[in-house]
Write a protein that holds these residues in place. Structure first.
Motif, short mmCIF file in Angstrom:
data_model
loop_
_atom_site.label_atom_id
_atom_site.label_comp_id
_atom_site.label_asym_id
_atom_site.label_seq_id
_atom_site.Cartn_x
_atom_site.Cartn_y
_atom_site.Cartn_z
N GLY A 2 0.55 4.55 9.17
CA GLY A 2 0.43 3.36 8.35
C GLY A 2 -0.88 2.64 8.59
O GLY A 2 -1.44 2.02 7.67
N THR A 3 -1.40 2.71 9.82
CA THR A 3 -2.68 2.07 10.13
C THR A 3 -3.81 2.68 9.32
O THR A 3 -4.68 1.96 8.81
CB THR A 3 -2.98 2.19 11.64
N ASP A 4 -3.80 4.00 9.18
CA ASP A 4 -4.81 4.66 8.35
C ASP A 4 -4.71 4.21 6.90
O ASP A 4 -5.71 4.03 6.22
CB ASP A 4 -4.66 6.18 8.44
N ARG A 5 -3.49 4.02 6.43
CA ARG A 5 -3.29 3.57 5.05
C ARG A 5 -3.85 2.16 4.86
O ARG A 5 -4.48 1.84 3.84
CB ARG A 5 -1.80 3.61 4.69
N ILE A 6 -3.64 1.31 5.86
CA ILE A 6 -4.16 -0.06 5.78
C ILE A 6 -5.68 -0.06 5.84
O ILE A 6 -6.35 -0.87 5.18
CB ILE A 6 -3.55 -0.92 6.90
N ALA A 7 -6.25 0.87 6.59
CA ALA A 7 -7.71 0.99 6.64
C ALA A 7 -8.27 1.31 5.26
O ALA A 7 -9.32 0.78 4.87
CB ALA A 7 -8.13 2.06 7.65
N ALA B 284 0.86 -1.19 0.00
CA ALA B 284 0.00 0.00 0.00
C ALA B 284 0.89 1.23 0.00
O ALA B 284 1.68 1.43 0.93
CB ALA B 284 -0.91 0.00 1.22
N THR B 285 0.78 2.05 -1.02
CA THR B 285 1.70 3.18 -1.16
C THR B 285 0.97 4.43 -1.65
O THR B 285 -0.14 4.36 -2.18
CB THR B 285 2.84 2.83 -2.15
N ASP B 286 1.64 5.57 -1.46
CA ASP B 286 1.15 6.82 -2.03
C ASP B 286 2.02 7.25 -3.21
O ASP B 286 1.88 8.36 -3.71
CB ASP B 286 1.12 7.92 -0.97
N SER B 287 2.92 6.36 -3.65
CA SER B 287 3.91 6.70 -4.65
C SER B 287 3.71 5.91 -5.95
O SER B 287 3.86 4.68 -5.95
CB SER B 287 5.32 6.43 -4.11
N PRO B 288 3.42 6.58 -7.06
CA PRO B 288 3.37 5.87 -8.34
C PRO B 288 4.69 5.18 -8.68
O PRO B 288 4.70 4.15 -9.36
CB PRO B 288 3.06 7.00 -9.34
N GLU B 289 5.79 5.72 -8.18
CA GLU B 289 7.10 5.10 -8.45
C GLU B 289 7.20 3.74 -7.77
O GLU B 289 7.69 2.77 -8.36
CB GLU B 289 8.21 6.04 -7.96
#
Length: 254
Positions: free
Chosen positions: A82-87, A55-60
């Motif tokens: 990171g927990t919010d990203r996993i949610a 799970a990333t915010d980076s297209p790269e």
């Protein structure tokens, strides 16, 4: 891989972002010809997980995962943890409320697959707990007083009472010291999907802000955290350039 652990169905999610204070672009750091995030995903794939997702915010980072045939989801740039990203991943995948998700940090290229399995099994066995994690006995006295080493105290059911950077439990005399085991918390978590959705709506808690430990938000709001005690700590992850060089020496030829 150890087959003795009867593992429930679970998903591994690896949060990975390029921003890092001590080691910029850490997920893409080369280790023996492969980016670190790929090394981590390959270790996670050796576990009993049904699937592994970065799970990333980076297209790269997404492009690198695509190149190595690792599942990857592009998530918001605005997640504070990171927990919010996993949610968000749980939402994107439309996971059922009882789905189990193991959060493997993106800087752990040597994480034992058996430890991932154990985190999932611990959560599955503890039906009243929303989270599972791992601790190991502290054997070096200096670690007890080190604020960079997070300590945890458990109740009789193996659930967390509190996490702290302070030396907990505090030992008043030498006699008590002989019978007290201090536990070091390790940053690997299992979550139930319904907890993740609730967590993303919770306000930061006072002890969380004081200690800079996001798991205290869950305890503050009454959620239970099951803690598996492992006999020894897994190999250390990568936080600094020195850590990266150590890992390169270990994995450079694999």
């Amino acid at each position: 891989m150890t087959a003795s652990i009867k593992s429930p169905d679970f998903l591994v999610v690896i949060p990975a972002r390029l921003g890092s204070t001590r080691l910029p672009r850490k997920p893409l750091a080369d280790i023996g010809g492969k980016p670190m995030v790929i090394r981590v995903a390959e270790r996670a794939k050796l576990s009993l997980a049904q699937s592994v997702v970065v799970a990333t915010d980076s297209p790269e980072i997404q492009a690198v995962c695509d190149e190595h045939r690792i599942d990857c989801l592009l998530t918001s740039e605005n997640h504070p943890t990171g927990t919010d990203r996993i949610a968000e991943v749980a939402q994107l995948l439309k996971l059922p409320n009882d789905a189990l998700i193991v959060n493997v940090q993106g800087d752990e290229p040597l994480i034992p697959p058996e430890l991932i399995n154990q985190v999932a099994s611990t959560l599955a066995e503890k039906a009243r707990c929303a989270i599972s994690t791992v601790a190991v006995p502290i054997t070096e006295v200096a670690e007890i007083n080190n604020p960079n080493v997070v300590k945890v105290v458990l109740n009789r059911s193996g659930e967390a009472l509190y996490f702290s950077r302070a030396p907990i439990p505090f030992v008043r005399d030498a006699q008590a010291q002989q019978t007290t085991t201090h536990l070091r918390h390790l940053g690997i978590y299992g979550y139930r999907a319904d907890f993740l959705q609730a967590y993303s709506r919770l306000e930061p808690a006072p002890p969380e802000q004081a200690e800079a430990l996001e798991q205290l938000r869950a305890l503050w709001n009454g959620y239970r955290i099951a803690v598996h005690i492992a006999p020894e700590a897994p190999p250390a992850g990568v936080d600094t350039p020195e850590d990266l060089e150590r890992i390169r020496q270990l994995l450079g030829n694999t």
